[in-house]
Design a protein around this motif. Structure first.
Motif, PDB file in Angstrom:
ATOM      1  N   ALA A 158       0.816  -1.265   0.487  1.00 61.22           N
ATOM      2  CA  ALA A 158       0.201  -0.532   0.140  1.00 61.22           C
ATOM      3  C   ALA A 158       1.055   1.224   0.068  1.00 61.22           C
ATOM      4  CB  ALA A 158      -0.789   0.193   0.916  1.00 61.22           C
ATOM      5  N   GLN A 159       1.567   1.750   0.854  1.00 64.15           N
ATOM      6  CA  GLN A 159       2.926   2.454   0.865  1.00 64.15           C
ATOM      7  C   GLN A 159       3.258   2.113  -0.875  1.00 64.15           C
ATOM      8  OE1 GLN A 159       5.095   2.743   4.233  1.00 64.15           O
ATOM      9  NE2 GLN A 159       6.765   4.012   3.210  1.00 64.15           N
ATOM     10  N   GLU A 192       6.318  16.567  -2.839  1.00 70.79           N
ATOM     11  CA  GLU A 192       7.121  17.519  -2.010  1.00 70.79           C
ATOM     12  C   GLU A 192       6.175  18.081  -1.098  1.00 70.79           C
ATOM     13  OE1 GLU A 192       9.160  19.319  -5.127  1.00 70.79           O
ATOM     14  OE2 GLU A 192       9.756  17.302  -6.008  1.00 70.79           O
ATOM     15  N   GLN A 193       5.130  17.773  -0.826  1.00 74.99           N
ATOM     16  CA  GLN A 193       4.188  18.883  -0.487  1.00 74.99           C
ATOM     17  C   GLN A 193       3.816  18.045   0.915  1.00 74.99           C
ATOM     18  OE1 GLN A 193       2.027  20.170  -4.166  1.00 74.99           O
ATOM     19  NE2 GLN A 193       2.341  22.111  -3.542  1.00 74.99           N
ATOM     20  N   VAL A 194       3.546  16.172   0.828  1.00 74.50           N
ATOM     21  CA  VAL A 194       2.702  16.174   1.760  1.00 74.50           C
ATOM     22  C   VAL A 194       3.960  15.603   3.554  1.00 74.50           C
ATOM     23  CG1 VAL A 194       1.261  14.997   0.093  1.00 74.50           C
ATOM     24  CG2 VAL A 194       3.963  13.923   1.212  1.00 74.50           C
ATOM     25  N   THR A 195       3.018  15.927   4.077  1.00 75.89           N
ATOM     26  CA  THR A 195       3.467  15.445   5.408  1.00 75.89           C
ATOM     27  C   THR A 195       3.426  14.062   5.754  1.00 75.89           C
ATOM     28  OG1 THR A 195       1.540  16.441   7.140  1.00 75.89           O
ATOM     29  CG2 THR A 195       3.837  17.681   6.430  1.00 75.89           C
ATOM     30  N   SER A 196       4.021  13.135   7.087  1.00 76.34           N
ATOM     31  CA  SER A 196       3.496  12.206   7.496  1.00 76.34           C
ATOM     32  C   SER A 196       3.475  11.721   8.683  1.00 76.34           C
ATOM     33  CB  SER A 196       4.360  10.881   6.368  1.00 76.34           C
ATOM     34  OG  SER A 196       5.910  10.887   6.804  1.00 76.34           O
ATOM     35  N   LYS A 197       2.556  10.535   9.317  1.00 76.78           N
ATOM     36  CA  LYS A 197       2.537  10.043  10.689  1.00 76.78           C
ATOM     37  C   LYS A 197       2.228   8.729  10.785  1.00 76.78           C
ATOM     38  CE  LYS A 197      -1.294  10.249  12.614  1.00 76.78           C
ATOM     39  NZ  LYS A 197      -2.479  10.706  13.299  1.00 76.78           N
ATOM     40  N   VAL A 198       3.172   8.304  11.687  1.00 76.69           N
ATOM     41  CA  VAL A 198       2.649   6.781  11.721  1.00 76.69           C
ATOM     42  C   VAL A 198       1.595   6.250  12.898  1.00 76.69           C
ATOM     43  CG1 VAL A 198       4.005   4.613  12.353  1.00 76.69           C
ATOM     44  CG2 VAL A 198       5.481   6.701  11.729  1.00 76.69           C
ATOM     45  N   VAL A 199       0.894   5.245  12.079  1.00 77.93           N
ATOM     46  CA  VAL A 199       0.107   4.943  12.316  1.00 77.93           C
ATOM     47  C   VAL A 199      -0.165   3.795  12.772  1.00 77.93           C
ATOM     48  CG1 VAL A 199      -2.730   5.112  12.668  1.00 77.93           C
ATOM     49  CG2 VAL A 199      -2.199   6.204  12.036  1.00 77.93           C
ATOM     50  N   LEU A 207       1.176   7.271   7.029  1.00 84.11           N
ATOM     51  CA  LEU A 207      -0.203   7.461   6.981  1.00 84.11           C
ATOM     52  C   LEU A 207      -0.001   9.100   6.120  1.00 84.11           C
ATOM     53  CD1 LEU A 207      -2.675   7.646   6.161  1.00 84.11           C
ATOM     54  CD2 LEU A 207      -3.047   8.833   8.636  1.00 84.11           C
ATOM     55  N   TYR A 208       0.258   9.195   4.709  1.00 79.22           N
ATOM     56  CA  TYR A 208       0.489  10.661   4.055  1.00 79.22           C
ATOM     57  C   TYR A 208      -0.763  12.001   3.932  1.00 79.22           C
ATOM     58  CZ  TYR A 208       4.631   8.775   2.588  1.00 79.22           C
ATOM     59  OH  TYR A 208       6.238   8.219   2.255  1.00 79.22           O
ATOM     60  N   LEU A 209      -0.267  13.147   4.418  1.00 80.96           N
ATOM     61  CA  LEU A 209      -1.298  13.664   4.931  1.00 80.96           C
ATOM     62  C   LEU A 209      -1.134  15.309   3.859  1.00 80.96           C
ATOM     63  CD1 LEU A 209      -1.254  14.253   8.765  1.00 80.96           C
ATOM     64  CD2 LEU A 209      -3.541  13.092   7.540  1.00 80.96           C
ATOM     65  N   LEU A 210      -1.803  16.229   3.610  1.00 82.68           N
ATOM     66  CA  LEU A 210      -1.566  17.246   2.228  1.00 82.68           C
ATOM     67  C   LEU A 210      -2.585  18.158   3.748  1.00 82.68           C
ATOM     68  CD1 LEU A 210      -0.673  18.742   0.140  1.00 82.68           C
ATOM     69  CD2 LEU A 210      -3.023  18.229  -0.777  1.00 82.68           C
ATOM     70  N   LYS A 211      -1.962  19.138   4.213  1.00 84.52           N
ATOM     71  CA  LYS A 211      -2.401  19.591   4.894  1.00 84.52           C
ATOM     72  C   LYS A 211      -2.128  21.568   4.139  1.00 84.52           C
ATOM     73  CE  LYS A 211      -1.817  18.341   9.547  1.00 84.52           C
ATOM     74  NZ  LYS A 211      -1.520  19.785  10.806  1.00 84.52           N
ATOM     75  N   VAL A 244      -5.864  13.570   2.694  1.00 86.38           N
ATOM     76  CA  VAL A 244      -5.330  11.649   3.633  1.00 86.38           C
ATOM     77  C   VAL A 244      -5.357  11.301   2.167  1.00 86.38           C
ATOM     78  CG1 VAL A 244      -7.061  11.251   4.340  1.00 86.38           C
ATOM     79  CG2 VAL A 244      -5.098  10.611   5.686  1.00 86.38           C
ATOM     80  N   PHE A 245      -3.766  10.022   2.340  1.00 90.26           N
ATOM     81  CA  PHE A 245      -3.897   9.440   1.240  1.00 90.26           C
ATOM     82  C   PHE A 245      -3.938   7.799   2.137  1.00 90.26           C
ATOM     83  CE2 PHE A 245      -2.422  13.208   0.231  1.00 90.26           C
ATOM     84  CZ  PHE A 245      -2.778  12.738  -1.384  1.00 90.26           C
ATOM     85  N   ILE A 246      -5.084   6.565   2.176  1.00 90.55           N
ATOM     86  CA  ILE A 246      -5.035   6.042   3.151  1.00 90.55           C
ATOM     87  C   ILE A 246      -5.278   4.345   2.688  1.00 90.55           C
ATOM     88  CG2 ILE A 246      -6.473   5.011   4.731  1.00 90.55           C
ATOM     89  CD1 ILE A 246      -8.521   7.657   4.323  1.00 90.55           C
TER      90      ILE A 246
END
Length: 306
Positions: free
Chosen positions: A44-45, A88-95, A107-111, A198-200
């Motif tokens: 998935a990643q 180049e514009q997303v951030t990520s967090k570990v879930v 988990l990639y997030l677009l803020k 968010v890209f899930i």
């Protein structure tokens, strides 16, 4: 200052994301075992990162129009070849995976805009609009009218709430500043609200379940606008639901102090001693206190000996 108007009364409805289950007949085909969650997390990643490297969002629209609020995605090709890729514009967090705690997801997030109001807890209600898309950008779900989401995440149709990936994204944003403004023409305005995407991975979505246009093991994209949040106390016992997560895993269904099958956030007598939880806590000027009458280190509302 971000502002948006809606030409209708704010619709507040509960959205319950569930997956229906039907028991197979005894003489039917044997169910196919689900794939390994760790292996699927890796696949998935890779699929999501490939999308992020080859697609962009309409960031120039947001730069040109501060009142724009609709995220659009497209492929970097042709006349769009010079666009900045999402990677180049997303951030990520570990879930963490609540089904298999040995598995973590990126988990990639677009803020696009964080928002200037309150940040929701993982168990709160949020007032939100959203688009849900497949990785080919086909739309499978959408709400253009603000709806009320219950962010509690569960493992089954009986455990209500949104999918974990969307839950974990929304808690990284904030709602609008202040209360909605009712304009003379009856419309509502929201100022400086959160907007993002968010890209899930499937493990934080529907995994092996297929429903409607969704294929099993498919990755998902949700873009959303977060207008407001409300601290939830689902059982009305005086303790906000987020504070009933005793093991701090942001999953409420494994916190069941009295073992009666009802998780604490839905149980108004958490320790099963016959005395309601609201009578075993103290609320003074909005602050919650947890007395420990016998001094054994366990607050009264979780101690069935009190």
């Amino acid at each position: 200052m971000m502002k948006i108007k809606y030409g209708f009364a704010l619709l507040i409805v509960m959205l319950v994301v569930t997956v229906s289950c039907k028991k197979d007949d005894d003489d039917g085909p044997a169910p196919i075992p689900p794939r390994d969650r760790g292996e699927e997390a890796i696949r998935a990643q890779a699929e999501i990162e490939a999308f992020l490297e080859t697609h962009f969002y309409n960031y120039e629209d947001f730069d040109a129009d501060p009142n724009n609020f609709k995220i659009k995605f497209d492929t970097i090709a042709g006349e769009n070849a010079s666009k900045t890729p999402l990677i180049e514009q997303v951030t990520s967090k570990v879930v963490n995976d609540i089904f298999d705690t040995d598995v973590d997801y990126k988990l990639y997030l677009l803020k696009v805009r964080e928002g200037g109001g309150e940040r929701p807890h993982f168990s709160d209600y949020t007032t939100t609009t959203y688009d849900g898309r497949l990785m080919n950008l086909d739309l499978f779900d959408s709400s253009v009218i603000p709806i009320k989401l219950n962010l509690v995440n569960g493992k089954s149709a009986q455990e209500v709430g949104v999918i974990r990936g969307l839950q974990q994204a929304l808690i990284e944003f904030k709602g609008a500043v202040g209360e909605p403004i009712t304009n003379p023409d009856g419309t509502l305005s929201f100022e400086d609200f959160g907007i993002g995407a968010v890209f899930i991975p499937s493990g934080l979505g529907y995994f092996q379940s297929s429903r409607g246009d969704l294929d099993a093991y498919g990755q998902l994209i949700f873009s959303f606008q977060l207008f407001a949040s409300e601290v939830a106390d689902h059982d009305g016992d005086g303790i906000p639901s987020y504070m009933e997560d005793l093991n701090n895993n942001q999953y409420l269904f494994d916190d069941d102090t009295d073992g009666n099958g009802l998780p604490n956030y839905l149980d108004n007598d958490d320790d099963g001693d016959g005395r309601l939880t609201k009578f075993e806590i103290e609320i003074i000027d909005g602050e919650i206190f947890f007395p420990d009458t016998n001094g054994n280190g366990t607050p009264d509302y979780l101690d069935d000996t009190i």
